[in-house]
Enzyme design. Structure first.
Site, PDB file in Angstrom:
ATOM      1  N   GLN A  47       0.848  -1.189   0.000  1.00 26.90           N
ATOM      2  CA  GLN A  47       0.000   0.000   0.000  1.00 26.90           C
ATOM      3  C   GLN A  47       0.880   1.235   0.000  1.00 26.90           C
ATOM      4  OE1 GLN A  47      -3.199  -0.132   2.923  1.00 26.90           O
ATOM      5  NE2 GLN A  47      -3.086   2.070   3.220  1.00 26.90           N
ATOM      6  N   ASN A  49       0.724   5.445   0.463  1.00 25.77           N
ATOM      7  CA  ASN A  49      -0.111   6.527   0.984  1.00 25.77           C
ATOM      8  C   ASN A  49       0.610   7.850   0.791  1.00 25.77           C
ATOM      9  OD1 ASN A  49      -2.073   4.693   2.202  1.00 25.77           O
ATOM     10  ND2 ASN A  49      -0.458   4.236   3.654  1.00 25.77           N
ATOM     11  N   ARG A  59       1.042  14.853  12.697  1.00 26.04           N
ATOM     12  CA  ARG A  59       0.305  13.606  12.482  1.00 26.04           C
ATOM     13  C   ARG A  59       0.967  12.500  13.302  1.00 26.04           C
ATOM     14  NH1 ARG A  59      -3.094  13.977   7.825  1.00 26.04           N
ATOM     15  NH2 ARG A  59      -2.648  15.840   6.583  1.00 26.04           N
ATOM     16  N   HIS A  62       1.213   7.198  15.486  1.00 29.23           N
ATOM     17  CA  HIS A  62       0.312   6.103  15.128  1.00 29.23           C
ATOM     18  C   HIS A  62       1.060   4.781  14.977  1.00 29.23           C
ATOM     19  CE1 HIS A  62      -1.943   9.572  13.007  1.00 29.23           C
ATOM     20  NE2 HIS A  62      -2.382   9.445  14.243  1.00 29.23           N
ATOM     21  N   LYS A  72       7.000   0.568   7.436  1.00 32.32           N
ATOM     22  CA  LYS A  72       6.803   1.657   6.486  1.00 32.32           C
ATOM     23  C   LYS A  72       8.145   2.141   5.960  1.00 32.32           C
ATOM     24  CE  LYS A  72       2.933   3.468   9.191  1.00 32.32           C
ATOM     25  NZ  LYS A  72       2.508   4.587  10.039  1.00 32.32           N
ATOM     26  N   HIS A 119       4.783   6.005  14.977  1.00 31.90           N
ATOM     27  CA  HIS A 119       5.364   6.905  13.980  1.00 31.90           C
ATOM     28  C   HIS A 119       4.534   8.185  13.872  1.00 31.90           C
ATOM     29  CE1 HIS A 119       5.510   8.262   9.687  1.00 31.90           C
ATOM     30  NE2 HIS A 119       6.778   8.311  10.019  1.00 31.90           N
ATOM     31  N   TYR A 132       4.427   7.369   1.908  1.00 35.19           N
ATOM     32  CA  TYR A 132       4.913   6.186   2.615  1.00 35.19           C
ATOM     33  C   TYR A 132       4.340   4.903   2.045  1.00 35.19           C
ATOM     34  CZ  TYR A 132       0.823   7.397   5.568  1.00 35.19           C
ATOM     35  OH  TYR A 132      -0.420   7.753   6.034  1.00 35.19           O
ATOM     36  N   LYS A 169      -8.923  13.597  16.796  1.00 34.55           N
ATOM     37  CA  LYS A 169      -8.637  12.180  17.045  1.00 34.55           C
ATOM     38  C   LYS A 169      -7.265  12.010  17.703  1.00 34.55           C
ATOM     39  CE  LYS A 169      -7.587   8.099  14.350  1.00 34.55           C
ATOM     40  NZ  LYS A 169      -7.485   7.557  13.004  1.00 34.55           N
ATOM     41  N   ASP A 170      -6.240  12.700  17.174  1.00 32.62           N
ATOM     42  CA  ASP A 170      -4.890  12.575  17.728  1.00 32.62           C
ATOM     43  C   ASP A 170      -4.769  13.234  19.106  1.00 32.62           C
ATOM     44  OD1 ASP A 170      -4.114  11.103  15.562  1.00 32.62           O
ATOM     45  OD2 ASP A 170      -2.783  12.611  14.708  1.00 32.62           O
TER      46      ASP A 170
END
Length: 181
Positions: A47, A49, A59, A62, A72, A119, A132, A169-170
């Site tokens: 994947q 991103n 950010r 996570h 990653k 991260h 990433y 959220k963070d």
């Protein structure tokens, strides 16, 4: 490609070979054979991103848990960010330790974040485009995180707090001790 070690076990920086001439620059952002030769790791990235962020956007921190944990390979396409990782593998000799590196469109460095690491990054330039590769798919149920200002970790994000732009959220993420239990 050159492999640069970090102080954290299994986490490292890749410095690509950059070719420059009057037209500009050229470099490979990823070559599986070169990656395997430099790192000794055979990883199937599944994947890709990308995020675009303004100055002060923070950010993270996570991570994905259990069977959905992700490794990653991260880089900056344009702009400048401070990238931070925290080893949350309880059995690791570097458990609870962090490492930061500036990634930008001038140094072209890439950071390999192994599974079992939290991260995050903050944009230091007016804008950044952050890319990433992940070796596992995102799974909302397996998502975890650590609050950016955890007292135990005492991370330096290189910008004054007044400039931080953080998602709701963070802002609700648990501290380090709660996140790793």
């Amino acid at each position: 490609m050159e492999l640069l070690k970090s102080p954290l076990k299994d986490c490292f920086i890749l410095k690509p070979t950059v070719f420059r001439d009057e037209r500009g620059i050229f470099y490979e952002t990823y070559n599986q054979n070169a990656f395997e030769k430099a790192t000794g790791l055979k990883i199937d990235f599944v994947q890709d991103n990308q995020s675009i962020s303004s100055r002060g956007v923070l950010r993270g921190l996570h991570f994905q848990k259990g069977a959905m944990a992700q490794a990653k390979l991260v880089r900056v396409v344009s702009g400048r960010v401070l990238d931070i990782v925290v080893d949350i593998r309880k059995e690791s000799e570097t458990f609870g330790q962090s490492f930061s590196v500036v990634l930008d469109d001038v140094n072209h460095l890439q950071l390999f974040v192994p599974r079992g690491f939290a991260h995050g990054f903050i944009t230091l330039s007016d804008q950044s485009v952050f890319s990433y590769k992940c070796d596992n798919y995102y799974d909302k149920v397996s998502e975890g995180g650590i609050i950016y200002n955890d007292a135990t970790l005492a991370l330096d994000w290189h910008l004054p707090k007044e400039e931080f732009i953080i998602s709701e959220k963070d802002l609700q993420l648990p501290n380090f001790r709660e996140a790793i239990t």
